[in-house]
Motif scaffolding. Sequence first.
Motif, PDB file in Angstrom:
ATOM      1  N   PRO A  19     -14.935   1.707  -2.975  1.00  0.00           N
ATOM      2  CA  PRO A  19     -16.191   2.308  -2.503  1.00  0.00           C
ATOM      3  C   PRO A  19     -17.409   1.437  -2.711  1.00  0.00           C
ATOM      4  N   LYS A  22     -19.696  -2.076   0.879  1.00  0.00           N
ATOM      5  CA  LYS A  22     -20.476  -1.285   1.831  1.00  0.00           C
ATOM      6  C   LYS A  22     -20.093  -1.556   3.283  1.00  0.00           C
ATOM      7  N   LEU A 185     -10.948   4.717  -8.064  1.00  0.00           N
ATOM      8  CA  LEU A 185     -11.194   6.074  -7.583  1.00  0.00           C
ATOM      9  C   LEU A 185      -9.997   6.960  -7.906  1.00  0.00           C
ATOM     10  N   PRO A 198     -17.394  11.758  -6.323  1.00  0.00           N
ATOM     11  CA  PRO A 198     -16.221  10.938  -6.645  1.00  0.00           C
ATOM     12  C   PRO A 198     -15.940  10.953  -8.145  1.00  0.00           C
TER      13      PRO A 198
END
Length: 219
Positions: A19, A22, A185, A198
């Motif tokens: 994540p 970008k 994640l 998240p």
Amino acid sequence: MRPEFCLDVRGDYACFTRPEMKVERVSYDFITPSAARSVFESILWKPEIRWRMERIEVLSPVRWISVRRNEVGAVVSARNVAGAMQSGKGQLGLYVEKERQQRAGLFLRDVAYRLYARMEPVKGEAMGNLAKYTEMFQRRASKGQCVNQPYLGCREFDARVRLVASPDGEPEPLTSLDGDFGWMLYDMDFTRPADPRPMFFRAQLTRGVLDLTQAEVRS
């Protein structure tokens, strides 16, 4: 004891996107718990149950491939959709040629995992009759049936899935893959559906095995 299931999952390509990247897609070194959970849900998803990942075994070396591909850089406006629903007409087209963007990606190739998860009852009939859902999953997984095509991070990277009745006689995890792989994640927290958050954990492999029962999850 709630039932545990094991799936052998393989694919030619995979991308479990970090994540913090970008623009360009860069994958984690191996499958994330949320992506692993989605494989189980692709075979059987019911609102009465949920899947809790317990263990991930990496079966093949981490190999990378760099790919440049075309992607669409826009989505249909939600405002336009709402207006079309109210008036019965509207402009909802998305012109791919105008919105096309070329992006590079660092993906995984020739991946193989063994995933372990437990089926947990959440509500309804499953609270008193979990055996029904257990048999349903075993039947569907053994026949190769699924709700949607299982995939490895991106929908174009389809997965080959096999139900493992017994890990005995199966390939050993990749023992050379060992160490701390940093923050990864874990999943999304949908406690507040309008504002999902998240959740991350420290991914530490021991001889190719990621034990998620000991994972310390942080928001």
